[in-house]
Write a protein that holds these residues in place. Sequence first.
Motif, PDB file in Angstrom:
ATOM      1  N   GLU A 203       0.760  -1.003   0.100  1.00  0.00           N
ATOM      2  CA  GLU A 203      -0.125  -0.178  -0.085  1.00  0.00           C
ATOM      3  C   GLU A 203       0.577   1.163   0.012  1.00  0.00           C
ATOM      4  OE1 GLU A 203      -3.794  -1.602   2.490  1.00  0.00           O
ATOM      5  OE2 GLU A 203      -2.127  -0.528   3.642  1.00  0.00           O
ATOM      6  N   GLY A 204       0.380   2.403  -0.409  1.00  0.00           N
ATOM      7  CA  GLY A 204       0.952   3.819  -0.418  1.00  0.00           C
ATOM      8  C   GLY A 204       2.226   3.687  -0.976  1.00  0.00           C
ATOM      9  N   GLN A 205       3.368   4.093  -0.368  1.00  0.00           N
ATOM     10  CA  GLN A 205       4.600   4.265  -0.998  1.00  0.00           C
ATOM     11  C   GLN A 205       5.310   2.815  -1.192  1.00  0.00           C
ATOM     12  OE1 GLN A 205       7.190   6.645   1.455  1.00  0.00           O
ATOM     13  NE2 GLN A 205       6.109   8.819   0.914  1.00  0.00           N
TER      14      GLN A 205
ATOM     15  N   ILE B 160      -4.890  -4.652  -8.608  1.00  0.00           N
ATOM     16  CA  ILE B 160      -4.402  -3.347  -8.403  1.00  0.00           C
ATOM     17  C   ILE B 160      -5.185  -2.206  -8.196  1.00  0.00           C
ATOM     18  CG2 ILE B 160      -2.745  -1.667  -9.515  1.00  0.00           C
ATOM     19  CD1 ILE B 160      -1.506  -3.871 -10.943  1.00  0.00           C
ATOM     20  N   THR B 161      -5.407  -1.636  -7.122  1.00  0.00           N
ATOM     21  CA  THR B 161      -6.490  -0.696  -6.989  1.00  0.00           C
ATOM     22  C   THR B 161      -5.858   0.713  -7.033  1.00  0.00           C
ATOM     23  OG1 THR B 161      -6.457  -1.124  -4.582  1.00  0.00           O
ATOM     24  CG2 THR B 161      -8.160  -2.369  -5.814  1.00  0.00           C
TER      25      THR B 161
ATOM     26  N   ARG C 129     -10.718   1.802  -6.010  1.00  0.00           N
ATOM     27  CA  ARG C 129     -11.360   1.647  -7.585  1.00  0.00           C
ATOM     28  C   ARG C 129     -10.310   0.610  -8.232  1.00  0.00           C
ATOM     29  NH1 ARG C 129      -9.621   4.377 -11.883  1.00  0.00           N
ATOM     30  NH2 ARG C 129      -8.677   5.932 -10.618  1.00  0.00           N
ATOM     31  N   ALA C 130     -10.871  -0.250  -8.626  1.00  0.00           N
ATOM     32  CA  ALA C 130     -10.084  -1.342  -9.492  1.00  0.00           C
ATOM     33  C   ALA C 130      -9.330  -0.971 -10.713  1.00  0.00           C
ATOM     34  CB  ALA C 130     -11.003  -2.812  -9.660  1.00  0.00           C
ATOM     35  N   LEU C 131      -8.196  -0.986 -10.858  1.00  0.00           N
ATOM     36  CA  LEU C 131      -7.629  -0.652 -11.906  1.00  0.00           C
ATOM     37  C   LEU C 131      -7.022  -1.892 -12.666  1.00  0.00           C
ATOM     38  CD1 LEU C 131      -4.969   1.995 -10.206  1.00  0.00           C
ATOM     39  CD2 LEU C 131      -7.081   2.417 -11.518  1.00  0.00           C
ATOM     40  N   ALA C 132      -6.807  -2.963 -12.087  1.00  0.00           N
ATOM     41  CA  ALA C 132      -6.307  -4.174 -13.081  1.00  0.00           C
ATOM     42  C   ALA C 132      -6.316  -5.368 -12.156  1.00  0.00           C
ATOM     43  CB  ALA C 132      -4.756  -4.037 -13.446  1.00  0.00           C
TER      44      ALA C 132
ATOM     45  N   ALA D 238      -1.321   5.723 -10.965  1.00  0.00           N
ATOM     46  CA  ALA D 238      -2.602   5.829 -10.088  1.00  0.00           C
ATOM     47  C   ALA D 238      -2.591   4.734  -9.175  1.00  0.00           C
ATOM     48  CB  ALA D 238      -3.645   5.846 -10.996  1.00  0.00           C
ATOM     49  N   ALA D 239      -1.820   3.696  -9.038  1.00  0.00           N
ATOM     50  CA  ALA D 239      -2.071   2.265  -8.147  1.00  0.00           C
ATOM     51  C   ALA D 239      -1.707   2.995  -6.843  1.00  0.00           C
ATOM     52  CB  ALA D 239      -1.221   1.314  -8.492  1.00  0.00           C
ATOM     53  N   ARG D 240      -2.511   2.356  -5.859  1.00  0.00           N
ATOM     54  CA  ARG D 240      -2.506   2.872  -4.355  1.00  0.00           C
ATOM     55  C   ARG D 240      -2.284   1.507  -3.525  1.00  0.00           C
ATOM     56  NH1 ARG D 240      -1.564   6.491  -6.603  1.00  0.00           N
ATOM     57  NH2 ARG D 240      -2.238   8.930  -6.561  1.00  0.00           N
ATOM     58  N   THR D 241      -2.687   0.243  -4.295  1.00  0.00           N
ATOM     59  CA  THR D 241      -2.548  -0.909  -3.354  1.00  0.00           C
ATOM     60  C   THR D 241      -2.377  -2.162  -4.606  1.00  0.00           C
ATOM     61  OG1 THR D 241      -4.325  -0.305  -1.786  1.00  0.00           O
ATOM     62  CG2 THR D 241      -3.896  -2.728  -1.941  1.00  0.00           C
TER      63      THR D 241
END
Length: 231
Positions: free
Chosen positions: A164-166, A186-187, A192-195, A212-215
């Motif tokens: 998560e995050g960094q 990847i969210t 929000r689901a990205l992949a 834009a990925a955060r998790t």
Amino acid sequence: MAHPFRTGAAAVVLAAALAACSSSSSGRETAGTPAPPVSRPPVTAPPAGPAAPAAPVPRTAPDEEQPKLPAAELTPATGSFTEKEKEYLTDRVPRGMDPAAVLQTGQETCDRLTFLVKADRDTAVGAIVTGEIADAEPAVEHLCVRHRDLLREAGRGYADGTYEGQEVRPGRYRGVSPTDSCTWQITGDDGRALASGSTTGGKPARITVPEAARTFVSTGCYAWLPEGGAG
């Protein structure tokens, strides 16, 4: 690049490395041998009568439980350590333990990496990423610097888990020896689901972690390595 037939290859190659290194280390002379286990007398029941209150047990910090040998006392039973060997051993040898035994552990780590690199470089890097080869960094930095490129690449990889995050680093990644049920997701912001995706039968996989990925969550994929190597 990963191949379909590599299902379970990491485990097979790692097992071979352990067997090969155990065989080679058995013939290696060490500067000393560990002390034999202390023989303890059998426990007997206390005499009958009123029990005395138990004395409080002082709490000891982890670092105080096993104080380390100072650098000045890092000497083998015979011969001497090189400067790099002393650097590796500094703050790593508990008092009462033979420094040569600790050094042998680091040398075996280097032996395993050398074996794995010859068999499959991606598996060697993946073993560092997942921690299957423990304490690889100090061993490489002091005892086998030729493998520093493996450390650099492993530092940019992912083992199975949640990031998560960094911890999430954008880029293109390839899977190393995924299991029969490798899945990833990847969210972005607000979940929000990205992949997402999966692969079966140990088939190779590639993913792109966007800016834009955060998790990033990976399960059953063993390890992900950055495309393009160590960079």
